[in-house]
Design a protein around this motif. Structure first.
Motif, PDB file in Angstrom:
ATOM      1  N   ALA A  84     129.940 -39.514 186.615  1.00 11.81           N
ATOM      2  CA  ALA A  84     131.037 -39.715 185.666  1.00 11.81           C
ATOM      3  C   ALA A  84     131.568 -38.364 185.178  1.00 11.81           C
ATOM      4  CB  ALA A  84     130.569 -40.567 184.483  1.00 11.81           C
ATOM      5  N   TRP A  85     132.381 -37.718 186.028  1.00 11.13           N
ATOM      6  CA  TRP A  85     133.077 -36.486 185.633  1.00 11.13           C
ATOM      7  C   TRP A  85     134.352 -36.950 184.937  1.00 11.13           C
ATOM      8  CZ3 TRP A  85     133.533 -31.699 189.340  1.00 11.13           C
ATOM      9  CH2 TRP A  85     134.132 -30.633 188.656  1.00 11.13           C
ATOM     10  N   LEU A  86     134.363 -36.886 183.622  1.00 10.19           N
ATOM     11  CA  LEU A  86     135.413 -37.534 182.839  1.00 10.19           C
ATOM     12  C   LEU A  86     136.801 -36.977 183.137  1.00 10.19           C
ATOM     13  CD1 LEU A  86     133.803 -38.094 179.316  1.00 10.19           C
ATOM     14  CD2 LEU A  86     133.779 -39.557 181.328  1.00 10.19           C
ATOM     15  N   ALA A  87     136.917 -35.676 183.332  1.00  4.72           N
ATOM     16  CA  ALA A  87     138.230 -35.067 183.591  1.00  4.72           C
ATOM     17  C   ALA A  87     138.834 -35.537 184.911  1.00  4.72           C
ATOM     18  CB  ALA A  87     138.118 -33.549 183.578  1.00  4.72           C
ATOM     19  N   LYS A  88     137.997 -36.109 185.795  1.00  2.29           N
ATOM     20  CA  LYS A  88     138.493 -36.629 187.069  1.00  2.29           C
ATOM     21  C   LYS A  88     138.724 -38.140 187.011  1.00  2.29           C
ATOM     22  CE  LYS A  88     136.882 -33.036 190.179  1.00  2.29           C
ATOM     23  NZ  LYS A  88     136.294 -32.730 191.490  1.00  2.29           N
TER      24      LYS A  88
ATOM     25  N   PRO B 185     139.965 -29.160 178.455  1.00  2.00           N
ATOM     26  CA  PRO B 185     140.256 -29.916 177.228  1.00  2.00           C
ATOM     27  C   PRO B 185     140.450 -31.406 177.478  1.00  2.00           C
ATOM     28  CG  PRO B 185     142.147 -28.566 177.886  1.00  2.00           C
ATOM     29  CD  PRO B 185     140.991 -28.123 178.725  1.00  2.00           C
ATOM     30  N   LEU B 186     140.946 -31.785 178.664  1.00  5.79           N
ATOM     31  CA  LEU B 186     141.156 -33.199 178.966  1.00  5.79           C
ATOM     32  C   LEU B 186     139.837 -33.956 178.991  1.00  5.79           C
ATOM     33  CD1 LEU B 186     143.024 -35.521 179.766  1.00  5.79           C
ATOM     34  CD2 LEU B 186     142.778 -34.809 182.164  1.00  5.79           C
ATOM     35  N   GLY B 187     138.823 -33.381 179.666  1.00  6.28           N
ATOM     36  CA  GLY B 187     137.522 -34.036 179.730  1.00  6.28           C
ATOM     37  C   GLY B 187     136.873 -34.158 178.367  1.00  6.28           C
ATOM     38  N   VAL B 188     137.013 -33.124 177.545  1.00  8.85           N
ATOM     39  CA  VAL B 188     136.451 -33.149 176.191  1.00  8.85           C
ATOM     40  C   VAL B 188     137.163 -34.202 175.351  1.00  8.85           C
ATOM     41  CG1 VAL B 188     136.132 -31.822 174.072  1.00  8.85           C
ATOM     42  CG2 VAL B 188     135.701 -30.752 176.285  1.00  8.85           C
TER      43      VAL B 188
END
Length: 326
Positions: A267-271, A290-293
């Motif tokens: 689960a790489w959130l920014a992707k 910043p997008l993933g955070v």
């Protein structure tokens, strides 16, 4: 059963308190990859490294069931030297060796080799944040927000940080801030080796990039990062994360030959990868993502009620991985 669980919690808390007050080894000499069994009383630790500091010889060891690590003076233990093959056979029934075995079986993919998820007892995730080299400051929102959300139900809040030697060198104030949070018992950090230089090229294909780049000295990348951790008062874990999540079968074998467990993510959130129960979540805490955070903070806020009711928790990486193979 209740007494057993109580004493287990007490022991883990004591180990974590000791880790948060980890010794700073300013002067490190003869740092070696070294395997063996270190016995003291009824405990049997697997030795991973041996080094000297201030005229004394120390060991870096892993407890093969809990995956906890520690450093201590060699004189306090009965030491039996082992080869890597002998060590893996001796501890073959433990979660530590089982995790390494699984990581090696999942080594052929160019991206995201290694352990990608854990098996927590309840719904929740294991949070990992990468600290790759960056000119931007630490994204402190990650740490302040998780503490704010979890402080009433889970303190210290566990998080695993994949750290590079270059980031430690370039961000001493940010590192001091993280250490202070841990000393105040607000967070508990598992420090993952993420290589020293984290080399990357915009022009090279993946098969020749990151640690696969020609001329990479993998021994330096692994051991210099560990030495930098110890010199900064951090306790190296038994985990390694590949820069860019890029590796090949030979590189995975090289990392496991250091006694390290490769950790990936599902689960790489920014992707846009969405976490499931037991996911090892990846975000970047170095200011570059910043997008993933933002996605993680949004996830936290959506789970406020479940967190309050202890129905959605953050899991310690060692417990999450250890539970899968126990």
């Amino acid at each position: 059963m209740i007494k057993k669980l109580f004493f287990l919690v007490v022991i883990l808390s004591a180990i974590r308190f000791a880790a948060s007050a980890q010794i700073t080894y300013r002067d490190i000499k003869n740092y070696k990859v070294y395997y063996g069994s270190a016995k003291r009383n009824t405990q049997d630790w697997l030795i991973m490294r041996k080094f000297e500091s201030q005229g004394k010889t120390y060991l870096l060891m892993v407890e093969p069931h809990s995956l906890e690590t520690k450093t201590d003076e060699i004189s306090l233990y009965t030491v039996t030297p082992l080869t890597l093959t002998e060590a893996r056979k001796y501890y073959q029934a433990t979660p530590y060796v089982k995790a390494i075995d699984k990581a090696e079986k999942n080594s052929k993919s160019i991206q995201d080799a290694g352990i990608q998820s854990g098996m927590p007892k309840e719904t929740g995730i294991t949070l990992t944040a990468d600290l790759c080299p960056s000119h931007r400051p630490l994204d402190k929102r990650i740490f302040t927000d998780i503490f704010e959300q979890f402080q009433k139900v889970e303190r210290p809040v566990p998080i695993a940080l994949s750290i590079t030697g270059i980031w430690m060198k370039q961000h001493p104030q940010d590192l001091a801030w993280l250490k202070q949070m841990q000393l105040k018992n607000e967070i508990y950090i598992t420090w993952i080796n993420h290589s020293y230089n984290h080399r990357v090229s915009k022009n090279l294909p993946l098969k020749q990039n990151f640690l696969l780049e020609s001329g990479t000295d993998i021994y330096y990348e692994v051991t210099e990062t560990e030495k930098a951790m110890l010199k900064n008062g951090l306790l190296p874990s038994a985990f390694f994360r590949f820069p860019g999540l890029i590796s090949d079968e030979q590189l995975v074998t090289s990392i496991t030959s250091f006694g390290l467990i490769p950790i990936g993510t599902d689960a790489w959130l920014a992707k846009g990868q969405q976490p499931q129960a037991g996911s090892i979540v990846l975000i970047h805490g170095n200011g570059n993502e910043p997008l993933g955070v933002a996605d993680f903070i949004k996830l936290l806020k959506s789970k406020t009620k479940a967190i309050t009711n202890k129905q959605w928790l953050l899991y310690d990486l060692r417990e999450s991985v250890g539970d899968e193979f126990d």
